[in-house]
Scaffold this active site. Structure first.
Site, PDB file in Angstrom:
ATOM      1  N   LEU A 125       0.836  -1.199   0.000  1.00  0.00           N
ATOM      2  CA  LEU A 125       0.000   0.000   0.000  1.00  0.00           C
ATOM      3  C   LEU A 125       0.875   1.256   0.000  1.00  0.00           C
ATOM      4  CD1 LEU A 125      -2.857   1.307   0.282  1.00  0.00           C
ATOM      5  CD2 LEU A 125      -2.527   1.192   2.770  1.00  0.00           C
ATOM      6  N   THR A 126       1.867   1.302   0.877  1.00  0.00           N
ATOM      7  CA  THR A 126       2.699   2.498   1.071  1.00  0.00           C
ATOM      8  C   THR A 126       3.611   2.774  -0.122  1.00  0.00           C
ATOM      9  OG1 THR A 126       2.692   2.136   3.449  1.00  0.00           O
ATOM     10  CG2 THR A 126       4.424   3.555   2.584  1.00  0.00           C
ATOM     11  N   GLU A 127       3.802   4.060  -0.422  1.00  0.00           N
ATOM     12  CA  GLU A 127       4.723   4.484  -1.471  1.00  0.00           C
ATOM     13  C   GLU A 127       5.669   5.561  -0.926  1.00  0.00           C
ATOM     14  OE1 GLU A 127       2.652   5.645  -5.014  1.00  0.00           O
ATOM     15  OE2 GLU A 127       1.570   3.741  -5.164  1.00  0.00           O
ATOM     16  N   ILE A 157       7.900  -2.375   2.238  1.00  0.00           N
ATOM     17  CA  ILE A 157       7.046  -3.556   2.125  1.00  0.00           C
ATOM     18  C   ILE A 157       7.710  -4.758   2.790  1.00  0.00           C
ATOM     19  CG2 ILE A 157       5.782  -5.054   0.553  1.00  0.00           C
ATOM     20  CD1 ILE A 157       4.958  -2.018   0.585  1.00  0.00           C
ATOM     21  N   HIS A 338      18.533  -1.773  33.545  1.00  0.00           N
ATOM     22  CA  HIS A 338      19.787  -2.499  33.325  1.00  0.00           C
ATOM     23  C   HIS A 338      21.022  -1.597  33.426  1.00  0.00           C
ATOM     24  CE1 HIS A 338      17.306  -5.801  31.832  1.00  0.00           C
ATOM     25  NE2 HIS A 338      18.389  -6.555  31.723  1.00  0.00           N
ATOM     26  N   GLY A 340      24.146   0.524  32.493  1.00  0.00           N
ATOM     27  CA  GLY A 340      25.116   0.412  31.397  1.00  0.00           C
ATOM     28  C   GLY A 340      25.006  -0.884  30.629  1.00  0.00           C
ATOM     29  N   GLU A 363       1.701   0.205  10.060  1.00  0.00           N
ATOM     30  CA  GLU A 363       0.253  -0.028   9.951  1.00  0.00           C
ATOM     31  C   GLU A 363      -0.566   1.074  10.609  1.00  0.00           C
ATOM     32  OE1 GLU A 363      -1.250  -4.004  10.277  1.00  0.00           O
ATOM     33  OE2 GLU A 363       0.725  -4.863   9.881  1.00  0.00           O
TER      34      GLU A 363
END
Length: 379
Positions: A125-127, A157, A338, A340, A363
């Site tokens: 879908l994405t361009e 994609i 955590h 370092g 999405e």
């Protein structure tokens, strides 16, 4: 209301957990460093039924619902979100689009191959020029006799290079017209259909992301999914389910990061006691645990509505938006707990931190989810 998993759901979650421990965990950093898309792991996932979770058994799938789907994605993503992302894209985008809008011939032709992972699926879908503004796409499909000729390109994609079939949305009408786009299935090897640049990404590096390129790509009208002009509307419906997928992916990341931080906080001793006994750390853990629970409840509300065939656009957007933002926050706090060591690749939280950010973008960005939610509550 029943907040307990059924026996089937428990078995499915346990199966996904075992799969992730055996076939994914030993290779996580190797795949991440090399940006390897481990096709053989997805073939194995197909044997377990994880590549056709929502597909009816008569079409080669597992015939399960969205609660089980969330459990599978969560367990895989707790170990490696990259693999979870690819499983999600294959199931909820490509496969689900054909399952939802293909005719019987198309379903029997493609779905069994996808449900078993004989074929890997992609969804375009994405361009380059259109992210959230999908209606402004430039890829076109022009009718020529009994065929369609596609020209243009799609980017970002999932499985753009390795996919065996792609569902592609192309413009068949005027730019910006929500009824001016149509969906097509394009098989790998079709003349004029190639892949382009593979992206070098911050996170999710074992999940392949690449361009799809169409240059006078001719496909038969038999590959058209649904009616001419319905492609955009179909895509929005597909994305409703896709948001649950990304929400489940986000939940897995959040749980993986939280569990790692909880374990470390009990083992790390400073000033003569485990750091979890310091309020500064214990309050972080409390916030993380609470927000994870809220994410899970939202997701399963959306899953319940989806299974029932009831309107759920608002709920899927809410669950995706909240879970994705929570997973970024939890991963960030896990690194902080955590200290370092969280900034090194010797502990898993560094990777959860890098992988998490995609969830607020893919999405539908957080901003788009807020747009969807606000439009629904203001109706």
């Amino acid at each position: 209301m029943n907040f307990d998993y059924s026996e089937t759901q428990k078995m499915v979650a346990e199966s996904a957990r075992d799969f992730a421990q055996q076939y994914i965990l030993p290779h996580v950093m190797e795949w991440d460093e090399a940006q390897t898309f481990p096709v053989e792991v997805f073939k194995k996932a197909g044997e377990f039924g994880f590549m056709g979770v929502l597909v009816p058994e008569e079409l080669g799938g597992s015939g399960l619902g969205y609660h089980e789907y969330i459990a599978i994605l969560e367990e895989i993503s707790k170990v490696d979100p990259s693999i979870g992302l690819s499983v999600a894209a294959h199931n909820s985008l490509c496969t689900n689009h054909i399952l939802s809008f293909g005719n019987e011939e198309q379903k029997h032709r493609w779905i069994p191959k996808l449900a078993t992972a004989e074929w890997i699926g992609a969804w375009g879908l994405t361009e380059h020029n259109t992210g959230s503004d999908a209606g402004g796409m430039n890829t076109t499909a022009v009718k020529d006799g009994d065929d369609w000729v596609l020209n243009g390109a799609k980017n970002f994609i999932t499985h753009g290079k390795s996919g065996d079939i792609a569902v592609v949305i192309a413009r068949t009408g005027e730019k910006g017209d929500s009824h001016g786009m149509t969906a097509f299935a394009v098989e790998k090897g079709t003349p004029g259909f190639t892949s382009g640049k593979k992206e070098n990404k911050l996170g999710m590096r074992a999940s392949e992301t690449a361009e799809l390129i169409f240059s006078d790509c001719r496909i038969p009208d038999a590959n058209r999914l649904g009616e001419v002009g319905d492609g955009f509307v179909q895509s929005m419906k597909v994305l409703d389910g896709g948001r649950i997928s990304i929400g489940a992916l986000s939940l897995g990341i959040a749980k993986g990061a939280y569990e790692a931080a909880l374990k470390y906080s009990k083992e790390r001793v400073q000033f003569g006691k485990p750091i979890c006994e310091f309020q500064g750390i214990s309050f972080k853990l409390a916030d993380m645990a609470t927000e994870i629970e809220a994410s899970e409840l939202l997701l399963h509300k959306a899953a319940f509505l989806k299974n029932e065939g009831r309107p759920m656009t608002k709920w899927s957007a809410m669950s995706k938006m909240y879970a994705s933002e929570v997973c970024v926050k939890v991963a960030n706090e896990a690194v902080q707990i955590h200290g370092g060591y969280g900034y090194t690749k010797d502990f898993p939280v560094e990777k959860f931190y890098r992988d998490s950010k995609l969830c607020t973008i893919g999405e539908g960005t957080t901003e788009i989810q807020k747009l969807v939610i606000s439009r629904n509550i203001l109706k």
